[in-house]
Design an enzyme around this catalytic site. Sequence first.
Site, PDB file in Angstrom:
ATOM      1  N   HIS A  17       0.542   0.308  -2.573  1.00 27.00           N
ATOM      2  CA  HIS A  17       1.854   0.007  -3.164  1.00 27.00           C
ATOM      3  C   HIS A  17       2.194  -1.468  -2.962  1.00 27.00           C
ATOM      4  O   HIS A  17       2.682  -2.132  -3.888  1.00 27.00           O
ATOM      5  CB  HIS A  17       2.954   0.864  -2.530  1.00 27.00           C
ATOM      6  N   LYS A  41      12.077  18.523  -4.335  1.00 27.44           N
ATOM      7  CA  LYS A  41      10.796  18.278  -3.665  1.00 27.44           C
ATOM      8  C   LYS A  41      11.025  17.900  -2.215  1.00 27.44           C
ATOM      9  O   LYS A  41      11.910  17.112  -1.897  1.00 27.44           O
ATOM     10  CB  LYS A  41      10.013  17.180  -4.376  1.00 27.44           C
ATOM     11  N   ARG A  90      -5.543   4.115  -9.721  1.00 22.10           N
ATOM     12  CA  ARG A  90      -6.654   4.182  -8.783  1.00 22.10           C
ATOM     13  C   ARG A  90      -7.914   4.724  -9.427  1.00 22.10           C
ATOM     14  O   ARG A  90      -9.011   4.419  -8.984  1.00 22.10           O
ATOM     15  CB  ARG A  90      -6.297   5.088  -7.598  1.00 22.10           C
ATOM     16  N   SER A 127      -0.519   8.170  -0.559  1.00 22.00           N
ATOM     17  CA  SER A 127       0.437   8.573   0.477  1.00 22.00           C
ATOM     18  C   SER A 127       0.109   9.961   1.015  1.00 22.00           C
ATOM     19  O   SER A 127       0.171  10.204   2.219  1.00 22.00           O
ATOM     20  CB  SER A 127       1.865   8.550  -0.075  1.00 22.00           C
TER      21      SER A 127
END
Length: 156
Positions: A17, A41, A90, A127
Amino acid sequence: MSRAVFPGTFDPPTNGHLDVITRAAAAFDEVIVAAGVNQSKQRLFSIEERVEMLTEIAAPFGNVRIGTFEGLLVDYCRAEGARVIVKGLRSGGDYDYELQMAQMNRKMSGVDTLFLPTAPENGYISSSLVKEIARLGGEVADFLPAGVHDRLLRKL
């Protein structure tokens, strides 16, 4: 003035990030790093904690500020006057998912998405994976900014 939004969960913010923030800050007059708020969430870190961590890692950049959003990202972009969404990629899997989102966002609002391929040294960092490794006792210092690493260890 060119303004971009870099959205994410940032639970926690990683070196990946930070790389995207660094590169976006060099490309735009202003970058808003926007942490998503989704009450349905479960996150490890509260929105307040994520904003604090993001504020800390973005401090060296005079043209980066931290925000939060709930609901549609394109509505947030409109409210902030941002014409570009920045997304780090990614892998091909990220691209497949993010392309569809980018096309939908553009159709809905005219906001474009800029994809930044991850730096090779960060391509495998997520993460979720960092949290899993840390929960199992693995060392994750190489994947996180120092202050974030300390907070993660305290949290777990």
